[in-house]
Write an enzyme that holds these catalytic residues in place. Structure first.
Site, short mmCIF file in Angstrom:
data_model
loop_
_atom_site.label_atom_id
_atom_site.label_comp_id
_atom_site.label_asym_id
_atom_site.label_seq_id
_atom_site.Cartn_x
_atom_site.Cartn_y
_atom_site.Cartn_z
N PRO A 275 11.30 11.16 -4.66
CA PRO A 275 11.22 9.91 -3.90
C PRO A 275 9.91 9.78 -3.14
O PRO A 275 9.37 10.77 -2.62
CB PRO A 275 12.38 10.03 -2.91
CG PRO A 275 12.52 11.50 -2.69
CD PRO A 275 12.17 12.16 -4.00
N CYS A 342 -13.16 -11.70 1.01
CA CYS A 342 -13.57 -12.86 0.21
C CYS A 342 -12.83 -12.96 -1.11
O CYS A 342 -13.41 -12.72 -2.17
CB CYS A 342 -15.07 -12.80 -0.04
SG CYS A 342 -15.96 -13.33 1.39
#
Ligand code: LLP
Length: 414
Positions: A275, A342
């Site tokens: 996990p 951006c």
């Protein structure tokens, strides 16, 4: 909001610490993790499989901060790694190499050597060519490489396609039909020691049935091998247990254990689970500050100082992460929460109904402990965020914020 994070007297806390205090001292963006939450979920999964011999190998790719690894190693966890770099970090953190499993479709020769030298538990082999390379490297180093074959059980995991792995159209694992032949070949190679069998079918799985179905296929191969005289010690069913980001109700480790434990009990072997998200996902938040508010005819944008380079999950998987103010409020509106990078894809939330926030205010992006910092980058020459570990009333910086100097390290030899 989960367990370790809650409002108290109008302020958002992580365990006993007011998150605003951390943000004021360390700045933003900053990842905060709760030691209690990590410990709790590790123990939950460990306990679920207590009835059979098992190892919980924490998947380092979800969060490889050393402090978190040290904590988990101390609790008895092993590690699931995917590169030489993760092996290095796992060793640094004190994981017992005898509890480290190594998956990756592209292990290089130096990585294989490094893992052999450190006597890891096993290589999860993803192709015949890779198996032959591991055999050759082990022979050269005069040792035997413990291996498991990673099977691709061709089962749909029912999650986002980018995090589905156990189907034929994906690069992972070995087709079940080829496994027996490959194990037979492995048995003829003196530098290989087949010790296990492995799978990992995908991530953020809300239902356990696909894991159970795949495990059945895995055990068919296991049983066949036993008839052929090869008794494998380890059955590794991978990771993938999902968590709640919004309103999902994942079935969780107990439900998985209910069917898996009897299957393991019938056979004399050790179970391995890998996990990542389940252990750290809900234990972490990302603190960020509102830089500006901007409106156009269509939308209102909340511009924050965390961006896709800090947390790429919304941009990459359209993932949902709840966003809460550090000072409790009620009134809501619909906004886009975006970062300074951006790219139009640089958003943390889109068309999100959330509390009305103001310039300068602090926010916490929830459930950011898994695949948050570990997937972060320096895109747009943004120094990576700081990381903090909270325990009770205390907190400590477990990774300092990167500096501009860090951005040119390695480039400045000219
Ligand atoms: N074992 C193997 C071989 C894996 O490839 C993975 C994850 C795990 C275990 C741990 O899976 P988990 O328990 O965390 O679901 N970046 C994506 C997730 C990619 C998972 C890659 N493999 C995300 O942010 O959702």
């Amino acid at each position: 909001m989960t367990g370790a994070y809650f409002y108290h007297n109008g302020h958002l806390y992580g365990e006993g610490v007011r998150l605003a205090d951390i943000a004021e001292e360390v700045g933003t963006p900053t990842y905060v993790y709760s030691q209690a939450a990590i410990t709790h979920s590790y123990r939950e999964i460990d306990r679920a499989f207590a009835a059979v011999p098992h190892i919980v190998c924490f998947s380092l790719k979800s969060n490889s901060n050393l402090a978190i690894s040290r904590l988990l190693a101390g609790l008895g966890a092993g590690a699931d790694i995917v590169s030489g770099g993760e092996l290095f970090k796992a060793i640094e953190a004190g994981f017992d190499p005898g509890k480290i499993v190594y998956a990756s479709v592209g292990k290089t020769v130096p990585e294989i050597e490094y893992a052999l030298q450190n006597r890891i538990l096993m290589f999860n082999v993803e192709s015949q060519a890779e198996m032959e390379t591991i055999a050759a490297v082990a022979e050269r180093l005069h040792c035997r490489a413990p291996i498991a074959l990673r099977l691709n059980p061709d089962i749909e995991a029912k999650t986002h396609p980018y995090i589905t792995t156990g189907m034929k159209q994906y690069k992972f694992g070995i087709p079940t039909e080829e496994a027996l032949t490959l194990y037979q070949q492995a048995m003829t190679l003196p530098s290989l020691e087949p010790v296990g069998i492995q799978m990992h079918i995908g991530s953020q799985l809300l239902k356990v049935q696909p894991i159970v179905d795949a495990a059945r296929k895995l055990l068919e191969v296991y049983d066949h091998l036993r008839e052929m005289g090869l008794s494998l010690r380890y059955v590794d069913i991978g990771g993938g247990l999902g968590i709640t980001y919004r309103d999902e109700a994942p079935e969780g480790p107990q439900v998985l254990a209910k069917t898996i434990v009897p299957m393991i009990k019938e056979r004399d072997c050790t179970l391995i689970v890998e996990p990542g998200r389940f252990i750290v996902g809900n234990a972490g938040v990302l603190l960020t500050r509102v830089l500006y508010i901007k409106r156009n005819e269509l939308k209102k944008f909340v511009i924050v100082d965390a961006a896709m380079n800090d947390l790429i999950r919304p941009a990459l998987y359209d993932a949902y992460h709840a966003i809460l103010p550090l000072v409790e409020k009620r009134e809501t509106e619909v906004v886009d929460v975006v970062g300074p990078v951006c790219e139009s894809g640089d958003f943390l939330a889109r068309e999100r109904e959330m509390v009305i926030v103001e310039q300068g205010e602090l926010l916490a992006v929830q459930s950011a402990g898994a695949y948050g910092f570990s997937m972060s980058s320096n895109y747009n020459a943004r120094p990576r965020a700081a990381e903090v570990l909270v325990s009770g009333d205390h907190w400590k910086l477990v990774r300092r914020r990167e500096t501009y100097e860090d951005l040119v390290r390695g480039e400045d030899q000219a």
